[in-house]
Design a protein around this motif. Structure first.
Motif, short mmCIF file in Angstrom:
data_model
loop_
_atom_site.label_atom_id
_atom_site.label_comp_id
_atom_site.label_asym_id
_atom_site.label_seq_id
_atom_site.Cartn_x
_atom_site.Cartn_y
_atom_site.Cartn_z
N LYS A 56 -5.11 8.81 2.24
CA LYS A 56 -6.52 8.93 1.88
C LYS A 56 -7.40 8.22 2.91
O LYS A 56 -8.44 8.74 3.30
CB LYS A 56 -6.78 8.37 0.48
CG LYS A 56 -6.25 9.26 -0.63
CD LYS A 56 -6.78 8.91 -2.02
CE LYS A 56 -6.64 7.48 -2.42
NZ LYS A 56 -7.01 7.22 -3.82
N ILE A 57 -6.98 7.05 3.36
CA ILE A 57 -7.75 6.29 4.35
C ILE A 57 -7.81 7.06 5.68
O ILE A 57 -8.88 7.22 6.28
CB ILE A 57 -7.16 4.88 4.55
CG1 ILE A 57 -7.36 4.05 3.27
CG2 ILE A 57 -7.79 4.19 5.75
CD1 ILE A 57 -6.62 2.73 3.27
N MET A 71 0.86 -1.17 0.00
CA MET A 71 0.00 0.00 0.00
C MET A 71 0.90 1.23 0.00
O MET A 71 1.81 1.34 0.81
CB MET A 71 -0.88 -0.03 1.25
CG MET A 71 -1.76 1.16 1.35
SD MET A 71 -2.77 1.29 2.84
CE MET A 71 -3.65 -0.21 2.95
N SER A 72 0.61 2.13 -0.88
CA SER A 72 1.44 3.33 -0.97
C SER A 72 1.04 4.33 0.12
O SER A 72 -0.05 4.26 0.68
CB SER A 72 1.30 3.97 -2.35
OG SER A 72 0.05 4.60 -2.47
N SER A 73 1.93 5.25 0.40
CA SER A 73 1.65 6.24 1.44
C SER A 73 0.50 7.16 1.03
O SER A 73 -0.22 7.69 1.87
CB SER A 73 2.90 7.06 1.75
OG SER A 73 3.28 7.82 0.62
N PHE A 74 0.29 7.35 -0.28
CA PHE A 74 -0.82 8.17 -0.76
C PHE A 74 -2.16 7.53 -0.41
O PHE A 74 -3.07 8.21 0.05
CB PHE A 74 -0.69 8.40 -2.27
CG PHE A 74 -1.76 9.30 -2.82
CD1 PHE A 74 -1.77 10.65 -2.49
CD2 PHE A 74 -2.76 8.80 -3.64
CE1 PHE A 74 -2.77 11.48 -2.99
CE2 PHE A 74 -3.75 9.63 -4.13
CZ PHE A 74 -3.75 10.98 -3.80
#
Length: 174
Positions: free
Chosen positions: A8-9, A1-4
């Motif tokens: 968002k989460i 999972m990317s930091s972006f």
């Protein structure tokens, strides 16, 4: 999972929390819930047409013999901000409370009472103090006293037991 995606989460979770808090604040502002049961507070018609609706609370007469003066002294911290509790009897935001038990209501030299209090008459007996301390604004419409009140009858009895001691000659228990 990317930091972006992670951002968002987290942003979505924080947004939901913020919206929930705002809705809660608005709801509490529009509807003020009451924790009082109908048996605790009753409004009854007064005996004479000149009198307004009377405010009723649980009697403290049975609690007075067991009232704790030390706990009442702790409760009196709420009073000290506006009232003098010493024999010096200095006016503050409110009138002094020295020798308040069985004193005339709405009468103290040098203190400007609300019209409602000045016209009330009578004396501060145990039950009058009990009702006023429960909810001053409901007990006496038009009072200047901004205090919200003390919910528990036991706490009011403790405070009144302490107020009873604020005298050169404390009055007898009811």
């Amino acid at each position: 999972m990317s930091s972006f995606e992670f951002n968002k989460i987290i942003g979505a979770i924080l947004s939901v929390a913020l919206v929930s808090m705002i809705i809660s604040f608005i709801g509490n502002a529009l509807v003020q819930p009451s924790n009082e049961s109908p048996a605790d507070i009753k409004i009854a018609e007064a005996a004479t047409p000149a009198q307004k609706k009377e405010f009723k609370v649980e009697s403290i007469v049975s609690l007075m013999p067991m009232a704790n003066v030390e706990k009442g002294k702790a409760q009196s911290a709420k009073c000290k901000a506006c009232h003098d509790l010493n024999a010096s009897k200095k006016n503050k935001i409110g009138p002094p409370l020295w020798n308040i038990l069985l004193a005339k209501r709405g009468v103290y030299d040098g203190f400007s009472y609300s019209k409602a209090m000045a016209n009330m008459g009578g004396k501060w007996d145990y039950e009058a103090l009990n009702g006023f301390l429960a909810k001053p604004k409901r007990y006496l419409k038009g009072t200047k006293m901004a205090f919200a009140g003390i919910k528990k009858a036991k706490d009011r009895a403790d405070l009144i037991a302490f107020l009873r001691t604020l005298s050169d000659a404390p009055k007898p228990l009811p």
